[in-house]
Design an enzyme around this catalytic site. Structure first.
Site, PDB file in Angstrom:
ATOM      1  N   HIS A   1       8.552  -8.549  -9.443  1.00  0.00           N
ATOM      2  CA  HIS A   1       8.731  -9.503  -8.336  1.00  0.00           C
ATOM      3  C   HIS A   1      10.157 -10.050  -8.307  1.00  0.00           C
ATOM      4  O   HIS A   1      10.401 -11.145  -7.807  1.00  0.00           O
ATOM      5  CB  HIS A   1       7.703 -10.646  -8.401  1.00  0.00           C
ATOM      6  CG  HIS A   1       6.310 -10.205  -8.037  1.00  0.00           C
ATOM      7  ND1 HIS A   1       5.746 -10.429  -6.810  1.00  0.00           N
ATOM      8  CD2 HIS A   1       5.378  -9.505  -8.740  1.00  0.00           C
ATOM      9  CE1 HIS A   1       4.520  -9.914  -6.780  1.00  0.00           C
ATOM     10  NE2 HIS A   1       4.277  -9.339  -7.938  1.00  0.00           N
TER      11      HIS A   1
ATOM     12  N   ASP B   1      12.573  -7.849  -7.157  1.00  0.00           N
ATOM     13  CA  ASP B   1      13.302  -7.020  -6.177  1.00  0.00           C
ATOM     14  C   ASP B   1      13.520  -7.753  -4.855  1.00  0.00           C
ATOM     15  O   ASP B   1      14.647  -7.823  -4.361  1.00  0.00           O
ATOM     16  CB  ASP B   1      12.672  -5.622  -5.994  1.00  0.00           C
ATOM     17  CG  ASP B   1      11.249  -5.596  -5.470  1.00  0.00           C
ATOM     18  OD1 ASP B   1      10.602  -6.674  -5.392  1.00  0.00           O
ATOM     19  OD2 ASP B   1      10.778  -4.494  -5.120  1.00  0.00           O
TER      20      ASP B   1
ATOM     21  N   GLY C   1      -3.160   3.205  -5.803  1.00  0.00           N
ATOM     22  CA  GLY C   1      -3.535   1.804  -5.979  1.00  0.00           C
ATOM     23  C   GLY C   1      -3.560   1.345  -7.421  1.00  0.00           C
ATOM     24  O   GLY C   1      -4.134   0.310  -7.727  1.00  0.00           O
TER      25      GLY C   1
ATOM     26  N   LEU D   1       1.315   2.328  -9.763  1.00  0.00           N
ATOM     27  CA  LEU D   1       2.315   3.335 -10.128  1.00  0.00           C
ATOM     28  C   LEU D   1       3.052   3.842  -8.888  1.00  0.00           C
ATOM     29  O   LEU D   1       3.777   4.820  -8.931  1.00  0.00           O
ATOM     30  CB  LEU D   1       1.655   4.508 -10.863  1.00  0.00           C
ATOM     31  CG  LEU D   1       0.916   4.099 -12.144  1.00  0.00           C
ATOM     32  CD1 LEU D   1       0.288   5.309 -12.797  1.00  0.00           C
ATOM     33  CD2 LEU D   1       1.863   3.407 -13.120  1.00  0.00           C
TER      34      LEU D   1
ATOM     35  N   SER E   1       2.077   5.118  -5.740  1.00  0.00           N
ATOM     36  CA  SER E   1       1.803   6.320  -4.948  1.00  0.00           C
ATOM     37  C   SER E   1       2.395   6.155  -3.559  1.00  0.00           C
ATOM     38  O   SER E   1       2.735   7.143  -2.901  1.00  0.00           O
ATOM     39  CB  SER E   1       0.290   6.550  -4.858  1.00  0.00           C
ATOM     40  OG  SER E   1      -0.343   5.564  -4.077  1.00  0.00           O
ATOM     41  N   SER E   2       2.541   4.902  -3.103  1.00  0.00           N
ATOM     42  CA  SER E   2       3.090   4.670  -1.759  1.00  0.00           C
ATOM     43  C   SER E   2       4.553   5.114  -1.688  1.00  0.00           C
ATOM     44  O   SER E   2       4.944   5.830  -0.760  1.00  0.00           O
ATOM     45  CB  SER E   2       2.927   3.205  -1.356  1.00  0.00           C
ATOM     46  OG  SER E   2       3.497   2.336  -2.293  1.00  0.00           O
TER      47      SER E   2
ATOM     48  N   ASP F   1      10.620   0.585  -5.729  1.00  0.00           N
ATOM     49  CA  ASP F   1       9.792   1.769  -5.954  1.00  0.00           C
ATOM     50  C   ASP F   1      10.444   3.018  -5.391  1.00  0.00           C
ATOM     51  O   ASP F   1      10.463   4.078  -6.026  1.00  0.00           O
ATOM     52  CB  ASP F   1       8.417   1.579  -5.321  1.00  0.00           C
ATOM     53  CG  ASP F   1       7.674   0.397  -5.910  1.00  0.00           C
ATOM     54  OD1 ASP F   1       8.162  -0.178  -6.895  1.00  0.00           O
ATOM     55  OD2 ASP F   1       6.612   0.055  -5.368  1.00  0.00           O
TER      56      ASP F   1
ATOM     57  N   TYR G   1       0.328 -11.091  -2.973  1.00  0.00           N
ATOM     58  CA  TYR G   1       1.718 -10.621  -2.973  1.00  0.00           C
ATOM     59  C   TYR G   1       2.532 -11.388  -1.944  1.00  0.00           C
ATOM     60  O   TYR G   1       3.619 -11.910  -2.228  1.00  0.00           O
ATOM     61  CB  TYR G   1       1.746  -9.113  -2.672  1.00  0.00           C
ATOM     62  CG  TYR G   1       3.106  -8.466  -2.796  1.00  0.00           C
ATOM     63  CD1 TYR G   1       3.479  -7.825  -3.972  1.00  0.00           C
ATOM     64  CD2 TYR G   1       4.006  -8.506  -1.751  1.00  0.00           C
ATOM     65  CE1 TYR G   1       4.718  -7.223  -4.095  1.00  0.00           C
ATOM     66  CE2 TYR G   1       5.251  -7.910  -1.861  1.00  0.00           C
ATOM     67  CZ  TYR G   1       5.608  -7.267  -3.029  1.00  0.00           C
ATOM     68  OH  TYR G   1       6.834  -6.689  -3.141  1.00  0.00           O
TER      69      TYR G   1
HETATM   70  P1  ADP Z   1       0.206   2.078  -5.040  1.00  0.00           P
HETATM   71  O1  ADP Z   1       1.535   2.265  -4.404  1.00  0.00           O
HETATM   72  O2  ADP Z   1       0.227   1.097  -6.171  1.00  0.00           O
HETATM   73  O3  ADP Z   1      -0.437   3.354  -5.465  1.00  0.00           O
HETATM   74  P2  ADP Z   1      -0.387   1.077  -2.418  1.00  0.00           P
HETATM   75  O4  ADP Z   1      -1.535   0.279  -1.887  1.00  0.00           O
HETATM   76  O5  ADP Z   1       0.961   0.528  -2.282  1.00  0.00           O
HETATM   77  O6  ADP Z   1      -0.753   1.425  -3.937  1.00  0.00           O
HETATM   78  O7  ADP Z   1      -0.368   2.504  -1.719  1.00  0.00           O
HETATM   79  C1  ADP Z   1      -1.534   3.304  -1.709  1.00  0.00           C
HETATM   80  C2  ADP Z   1      -1.740   3.847  -0.313  1.00  0.00           C
HETATM   81  O8  ADP Z   1      -0.725   4.854  -0.038  1.00  0.00           O
HETATM   82  C3  ADP Z   1      -3.043   4.569  -0.152  1.00  0.00           C
HETATM   83  O9  ADP Z   1      -4.085   3.663   0.180  1.00  0.00           O
HETATM   84  C4  ADP Z   1      -2.745   5.540   0.971  1.00  0.00           C
HETATM   85  O10 ADP Z   1      -2.822   4.886   2.215  1.00  0.00           O
HETATM   86  C5  ADP Z   1      -1.289   5.906   0.719  1.00  0.00           C
HETATM   87  N1  ADP Z   1      -1.179   7.140  -0.096  1.00  0.00           N
HETATM   88  C6  ADP Z   1      -0.698   7.250  -1.343  1.00  0.00           C
HETATM   89  N2  ADP Z   1      -0.740   8.520  -1.795  1.00  0.00           N
HETATM   90  C7  ADP Z   1      -1.290   9.249  -0.804  1.00  0.00           C
HETATM   91  C8  ADP Z   1      -1.629  10.630  -0.640  1.00  0.00           C
HETATM   92  N3  ADP Z   1      -1.423  11.525  -1.598  1.00  0.00           N
HETATM   93  N4  ADP Z   1      -2.172  11.011   0.535  1.00  0.00           N
HETATM   94  C9  ADP Z   1      -2.395  10.101   1.504  1.00  0.00           C
HETATM   95  N5  ADP Z   1      -2.107   8.807   1.423  1.00  0.00           N
HETATM   96  C10 ADP Z   1      -1.570   8.351   0.283  1.00  0.00           C
HETATM   97 MG    MG Z   2       2.645   0.765  -3.428  1.00  0.00          MG
END
Ligand code: ADP
Ligand code: MG
Length: 385
Positions: free
Chosen positions: A36, A38, A126, A129, A131-132, A176, A228
């Site tokens: 927190h 950034d 989620g 890590l 994934s977004s 990120d 957040y």
């Molecule tokens: P985090 O970034 O911590 O994993 P976030 O809530 O910021 O969690 O982002 C997760 C969201 O990003 C998912 O709910 C989805 O909408 C999108 N997402 C991430 N990876 C993928 C993927 N491989 N395919 C489709 N959507 C994805």
């Molecule tokens: Mg995220």
């Protein structure tokens, strides 16, 4: 070709009926320290991990952009000319938001050809890590290449952030995407979130006999809602009351004055950010001079600050951290935005299984769901594969 790359090619062919023309990927990240900080224009020290989101891309000739993912059933598509934040929904807002955001950064979207994308990932969704940012960064690099836009990586990081802020509606910072785009094997990305200047800092974990264990509590967090945004608002209120542009402009010497001017809750929010910035600087210093064995107490202090001052931990994260610490970890802390997600522990390689058994046992004893644990290594950022 690795399994996941075969999967993504097969998925692309099934969704669109033709072979992709190229494959790009970007990693998830672990934030070693600097949470927190950034969006307060301070310091962060994330590293890219050996879990990646893969994007297969192919051309189409109707000026539209299609996105499909192993993560979702439907193929979403839209005319490139119609891209706008309020027209994007659900997971597709991440990749399509990136296409829109490239236009906002000066790409001439009227001149680019249509494309199809298929996305597959080994970054848990989620779990904190990012994934977004992995999906944003992989898509940004892919479109930058095939549309020949010529943006540099720091700009692509801003593109991903803009997509997340405006198309998804999550008010997240630049950390990120910077890790996903600028990461390097065995290095962390030391990023000044005000100047956006970054330096690679060697971690040397393997050489010191250490590994990073991720403990995914399975507790889901959501950035688009709730805590957040309210923590962000507290930071803004604190900066305003203390008459600084951002909390970055304060040091630990300013804290006594802050205590007299702020209500208790806002003061603790501010104290977390100010002390966390200092811990990032100290961690970088120690990595450079003493090596990774010297950073454990900074990780531990960071967790306590998030638990007590910023109040973004949950009992599962606290238990994971405390159990790791009690069973031989050099240091441990929750990582990511909080309210769930994952903790990290810096652990001697020969002590990993003992810590895993202890955490599994502690979670069972408390009636918590079984956590997922795996080690990560610092890896290279986004690339054309
Ligand atoms: P985090 O970034 O911590 O994993 P976030 O809530 O910021 O969690 O982002 C997760 C969201 O990003 C998912 O709910 C989805 O909408 C999108 N997402 C991430 N990876 C993928 C993927 N491989 N395919 C489709 N959507 C994805
Ligand atoms: Mg995220």
């Amino acid at each position: 070709m690795s399994d996941i790359r075969q999967d993504v090619v097969a998925g692309f062919e099934e969704a669109y009926g033709s072979a992709p023309s190229g494959i790009w990927s970007a990693p998830g990240r672990v934030n070693l320290i600097g949470e927190h900080t950034d969006y307060n224009l301070g310091f962060v020290l994330p590293f890219a991990i050996n879990r990646r989101t893969i994007v297969a891309l192919g051309p189409r000739d109707d000026g539209r952009i299609g996105v499909a993912s192993a993560y979702a059933d439907e193929v979403a598509e839209i005319a490139i000319a119609d891209l706008a934040p309020d027209r994007l929904r659900g997971w597709a807002a991440y990749p399509l938001g990136v296409a829109w955001a490239l236009g906002q950064h000066g790409a001439d979207l009227a001149a680019v050809p249509g494309v199809n994308l298929f996305i597959e990932s080994t970054v848990p969704v989620g779990a904190g890590l990012s994934s977004s940012a992995a999906i944003e960064s992989a898509v940004a690099l892919a479109l930058n290449d095939v549309w020949q836009l010529g943006f540099d990586r720091p700009t692509l990081a801003k593109v991903g952030q803009l997509a997340e802020n405006k198309a998804v509606g999550a008010p997240t910072g630049i950390m990120d995407q910077s890790a996903a785009l600028l990461g390097r094997e065995d290095h962390a990305v030391f990023l000044d979130c005000r100047s956006l200047e970054s330096h690679l800092v060697r971690l040397g974990f393997a050489e010191a006999g250490l590994e990073v264990l991720v403990i995914d509590t399975g507790v889901k967090h959501s950035h688009a809602t709730g805590g957040y945004a309210s923590r962000r608002a507290s930071c803004e209120a604190g900066a305003k009351a203390l008459e600084v542009a951002s909390l970055r402009d304060l040091t630990v010497d300013d804290l006594p004055r802050a205590r007299t001017l702020l209500d208790d809750e806002t003061f603790r929010r501010v104290r977390h950010v100010v002390t966390e910035n200092q811990r990032v600087l100290d961690t970088v210093d120690r990595l450079r001079t003493n090596g990774p064995l010297a950073i454990g107490e900074l990780l531990d202090a960071s967790h306590i600050s998030m638990r007590d001052d910023f109040e973004i931990s949950v009992p599962e994260l606290d238990l994971a951290v405390e159990t790791a610490q009690a069973n031989g970890a050099i240091g441990a802390r929750m990582t990511g935005g909080g309210f769930g997600g994952a903790a990290i522990a810096l652990v001697p390689s020969d002590g990993i299984s003992r810590i895993q058994v202890a955490i599994d046992g502690a979670f069972a004893e408390h009636g918590f769901g079984q956590p997922t644990m795996f080690t990560v290594t610092a890896s290279n950022g986004a690339a054309r594969d």
